[in-house]
Scaffold this motif. Structure first.
Motif, PDB file in Angstrom:
ATOM      1  N   VAL A   1       0.825  -1.201   0.000  1.00 20.25           N
ATOM      2  CA  VAL A   1       0.000   0.000   0.000  1.00 20.25           C
ATOM      3  C   VAL A   1       0.865   1.259   0.000  1.00 20.25           C
ATOM      4  N   LEU A   2       1.995   1.208   0.662  1.00 19.07           N
ATOM      5  CA  LEU A   2       2.908   2.348   0.643  1.00 19.07           C
ATOM      6  C   LEU A   2       3.390   2.622  -0.786  1.00 19.07           C
ATOM      7  N   ARG A   3       3.716   1.575  -1.521  1.00 17.61           N
ATOM      8  CA  ARG A   3       4.136   1.758  -2.915  1.00 17.61           C
ATOM      9  C   ARG A   3       2.992   2.280  -3.778  1.00 17.61           C
ATOM     10  N   LEU A   4       1.768   1.869  -3.436  1.00 17.18           N
ATOM     11  CA  LEU A   4       0.600   2.381  -4.148  1.00 17.18           C
ATOM     12  C   LEU A   4       0.467   3.890  -3.922  1.00 17.18           C
ATOM     13  N   ALA A   5       0.651   4.335  -2.681  1.00 18.94           N
ATOM     14  CA  ALA A   5       0.563   5.766  -2.372  1.00 18.94           C
ATOM     15  C   ALA A   5       1.683   6.546  -3.056  1.00 18.94           C
ATOM     16  N   ARG A   6       2.857   5.952  -3.157  1.00 15.71           N
ATOM     17  CA  ARG A   6       3.988   6.648  -3.790  1.00 15.71           C
ATOM     18  C   ARG A   6       3.751   6.890  -5.276  1.00 15.71           C
ATOM     19  N   LEU A   7       2.876   6.113  -5.895  1.00 17.09           N
ATOM     20  CA  LEU A   7       2.568   6.339  -7.306  1.00 17.09           C
ATOM     21  C   LEU A   7       1.982   7.727  -7.546  1.00 17.09           C
ATOM     22  N   LEU A   8       1.391   8.318  -6.512  1.00 15.39           N
ATOM     23  CA  LEU A   8       0.770   9.637  -6.672  1.00 15.39           C
ATOM     24  C   LEU A   8       1.799  10.696  -7.049  1.00 15.39           C
ATOM     25  N   ASP A   9       3.067  10.443  -6.719  1.00 16.74           N
ATOM     26  CA  ASP A   9       4.123  11.406  -7.054  1.00 16.74           C
ATOM     27  C   ASP A   9       4.627  11.252  -8.485  1.00 16.74           C
ATOM     28  N   THR A  10       4.312  10.150  -9.128  1.00 16.69           N
ATOM     29  CA  THR A  10       4.788   9.905 -10.493  1.00 16.69           C
ATOM     30  C   THR A  10       3.624   9.413 -11.350  1.00 16.69           C
ATOM     31  N   PRO A  11       2.738  10.299 -11.764  1.00 20.78           N
ATOM     32  CA  PRO A  11       1.544   9.889 -12.520  1.00 20.78           C
ATOM     33  C   PRO A  11       1.853   9.063 -13.760  1.00 20.78           C
ATOM     34  N   ARG A  12       2.998   9.325 -14.405  1.00 15.17           N
ATOM     35  CA  ARG A  12       3.327   8.566 -15.609  1.00 15.17           C
ATOM     36  C   ARG A  12       3.594   7.091 -15.306  1.00 15.17           C
ATOM     37  N   ALA A  13       3.928   6.796 -14.049  1.00 11.23           N
ATOM     38  CA  ALA A  13       4.205   5.408 -13.672  1.00 11.23           C
ATOM     39  C   ALA A  13       2.939   4.627 -13.346  1.00 11.23           C
ATOM     40  N   ILE A  14       1.812   5.332 -13.214  1.00  6.49           N
ATOM     41  CA  ILE A  14       0.582   4.664 -12.785  1.00  6.49           C
ATOM     42  C   ILE A  14       0.126   3.578 -13.762  1.00  6.49           C
ATOM     43  N   PRO A  15      -0.023   3.867 -15.058  1.00  6.35           N
ATOM     44  CA  PRO A  15      -0.528   2.823 -15.973  1.00  6.35           C
ATOM     45  C   PRO A  15       0.298   1.542 -15.985  1.00  6.35           C
ATOM     46  N   PRO A  16       1.649   1.612 -16.049  1.00  2.83           N
ATOM     47  CA  PRO A  16       2.386   0.350 -16.096  1.00  2.83           C
ATOM     48  C   PRO A  16       2.516  -0.367 -14.759  1.00  2.83           C
ATOM     49  N   LEU A  17       2.496   0.380 -13.640  1.00  8.78           N
ATOM     50  CA  LEU A  17       2.785  -0.239 -12.344  1.00  8.78           C
ATOM     51  C   LEU A  17       1.550  -0.575 -11.515  1.00  8.78           C
ATOM     52  N   LEU A  18       0.454   0.169 -11.718  1.00  6.74           N
ATOM     53  CA  LEU A  18      -0.726  -0.022 -10.883  1.00  6.74           C
ATOM     54  C   LEU A  18      -1.287  -1.437 -10.937  1.00  6.74           C
ATOM     55  N   PRO A  19      -1.476  -2.047 -12.120  1.00  6.13           N
ATOM     56  CA  PRO A  19      -2.068  -3.400 -12.136  1.00  6.13           C
ATOM     57  C   PRO A  19      -1.287  -4.405 -11.303  1.00  6.13           C
ATOM     58  N   GLY A  20       0.043  -4.348 -11.364  1.00  2.00           N
ATOM     59  CA  GLY A  20       0.849  -5.295 -10.591  1.00  2.00           C
ATOM     60  C   GLY A  20       0.718  -5.081  -9.099  1.00  2.00           C
ATOM     61  N   ILE A  21       0.679  -3.807  -8.661  1.00  2.00           N
ATOM     62  CA  ILE A  21       0.554  -3.521  -7.229  1.00  2.00           C
ATOM     63  C   ILE A  21      -0.799  -3.983  -6.713  1.00  2.00           C
ATOM     64  N   LEU A  22      -1.861  -3.765  -7.490  1.00  2.00           N
ATOM     65  CA  LEU A  22      -3.186  -4.200  -7.057  1.00  2.00           C
ATOM     66  C   LEU A  22      -3.270  -5.714  -6.960  1.00  2.00           C
ATOM     67  N   ARG A  23      -2.656  -6.421  -7.913  1.00  2.00           N
ATOM     68  CA  ARG A  23      -2.630  -7.888  -7.849  1.00  2.00           C
ATOM     69  C   ARG A  23      -1.861  -8.348  -6.612  1.00  2.00           C
ATOM     70  N   GLU A  24      -0.756  -7.687  -6.321  1.00  2.00           N
ATOM     71  CA  GLU A  24       0.031  -8.058  -5.147  1.00  2.00           C
ATOM     72  C   GLU A  24      -0.771  -7.823  -3.867  1.00  2.00           C
ATOM     73  N   MET A  25      -1.503  -6.712  -3.819  1.00  2.00           N
ATOM     74  CA  MET A  25      -2.324  -6.441  -2.647  1.00  2.00           C
ATOM     75  C   MET A  25      -3.362  -7.534  -2.448  1.00  2.00           C
ATOM     76  N   CYS A  26      -3.988  -7.962  -3.553  1.00  2.00           N
ATOM     77  CA  CYS A  26      -4.964  -9.055  -3.468  1.00  2.00           C
ATOM     78  C   CYS A  26      -4.295 -10.334  -2.959  1.00  2.00           C
ATOM     79  N   TYR A  27      -3.078 -10.585  -3.420  1.00  2.00           N
ATOM     80  CA  TYR A  27      -2.368 -11.798  -2.975  1.00  2.00           C
ATOM     81  C   TYR A  27      -2.175 -11.778  -1.460  1.00  2.00           C
ATOM     82  N   TRP A  28      -1.701 -10.660  -0.926  1.00  2.00           N
ATOM     83  CA  TRP A  28      -1.427 -10.618   0.508  1.00  2.00           C
ATOM     84  C   TRP A  28      -2.710 -10.692   1.329  1.00  2.00           C
ATOM     85  N   LEU A  29      -3.815 -10.189   0.802  1.00  2.00           N
ATOM     86  CA  LEU A  29      -5.086 -10.347   1.497  1.00  2.00           C
ATOM     87  C   LEU A  29      -5.502 -11.819   1.527  1.00  2.00           C
ATOM     88  N   LEU A  30      -5.245 -12.524   0.427  1.00  2.00           N
ATOM     89  CA  LEU A  30      -5.616 -13.952   0.335  1.00  2.00           C
ATOM     90  C   LEU A  30      -4.624 -14.863   1.044  1.00  2.00           C
TER      91      LEU A  30
END
Length: 323
Positions: A141-170
């Motif tokens: 989640v910290l890495r997800l929040a850090r994406l706010l500082d680099t909007p250009r990184a959101i499209p390539p990195l967001l899907p992987g971070i969200l999948r990882e978050m789902c993994y740790w919840l499961l």
């Protein structure tokens, strides 16, 4: 030294002209900031992870009240009426919450890729619970929040971070409950589908037998699992949907009390008045006047109109903030 989650959220809200809900460049990610304790808000909460970075809140689902503070998160697995309140906040240390919308379909997809797959809890589980926020999930989640500082990184990195978050919840301490909510073959999924049917037709008389049939369960089993998930019976769930919608109609659209009651399915104005006062703490007219005064006194909310005003008053979660 790297910034902490409170530092990031404070920096992204500091100096802005109002406090409340802040939409971000990440779709489904909202920052909530409160500089003072607030009166209760009434909402229909959607699946999401509410991470408290600083301060404290409580949320009530039916008769169950869950308190969560810095270092904890509220996981909401089903769409359900709730009451929430900020209880620890000050201008020097505002309450900071990161709201992350959960995609149940993504959770399901991640679960299918895990080996061995997560096992759903064998007994009816709560659809909402508090979990400690630490370790790999906190780092994600910290890495997800850090994406706010680099909007250009959101499209390539967001899907992987969200999948990882789902993994740790499961894979975390509540994995069985998360799996029971998310997995297609879980006994909970038919109840969630019937719940959606109830939401879509909340103005109509509810028939437990019909909902149970949709879930392919006996009426008693359906009733038991529904209440385990939401802390409300199906009738209580429907009643809260009706009352919250009536309140929205009166506050935002200036509907008369009788008109709002009729619009949401009530046939008896006196019954509507009794049940409304029981939930909101005051009869409809008095509550509407009080809510409008609160709304009018908030310069941030005066700038909003239409659907945004409805979200501000009702406190509903949406992709932009509080829906």
């Amino acid at each position: 030294m790297p910034e902490s989650l409170p530092d990031i959220l404070l920096r992204h809200t500091k100096g802005q002209p109002e406090q409340g809900a802040y939409a971000t460049a990440v779709d489904g990610l909202t920052i909530l900031r409160s500089d003072h304790p607030k009166p209760p808000t009434y909402r229909v909460s959607r699946p999401g992870l509410c991470v408290v970075a600083q301060g404290a809140k409580w949320a009530a689902f039916g008769d169950d009240r869950l308190e969560y503070r810095a270092g904890q998160a509220l996981l909401i697995g089903v769409e359900t009426p709730s009451i929430g309140r900020v209880v620890e906040a000050s201008p020097d240390r505002p309450c900071l919450v990161l709201m992350i919308e959960l995609d149940v379909a993504l959770l399901r997809g991640v679960a299918e890729d895990m080996a061995p797959p997560p096992r759903a809890s064998a007994k009816p589980c709560r659809g909402v619970f508090v979990t400690d926020f630490q370790g790999a999930l906190a780092d994600c989640v910290l890495r997800l929040a850090r994406l706010l500082d680099t909007p250009r990184a959101i499209p390539p990195l967001l899907p992987g971070i969200l999948r990882e978050m789902c993994y740790w919840l499961l894979a975390g301490p509540h994995a069985g409950d998360v799996a029971r909510i998310a997995l297609a073959g879980s006994p909970t999924r038919p109840v969630v589908d019937a719940m959606q049917h109830l939401r879509e037709r909340f103005r109509e008389p509810v028939r437990i037998a019909e909902l149970a049939a949709l879930a392919r369960m006996s009426a008693s089993a359906f009733h038991r699992q529904f209440k385990a998930l939401t802390s409300l019976t199906p009738l209580q769930y429907q009643k809260r949907l009706r009352l919250m919608e009536a309140r929205r109609l009166m506050i935002v659209h200036a509907c008369h009390v009788e008109t709002a009651a009729f619009e949401v399915g009530y046939e008896s104005p006196s019954q509507f008045n009794r049940e409304y006062a029981r939930l909101f703490g005051a009869p409809p007219k008095r509550d509407v006047v009080r809510s409008r005064a609160t709304f009018a006194g908030d310069p941030a909310e005066r700038k909003k109109d239409g659907a945004s005003a409805a979200r501000a008053v009702m406190g509903h979660l949406s992709r932009e903030g509080l829906r």
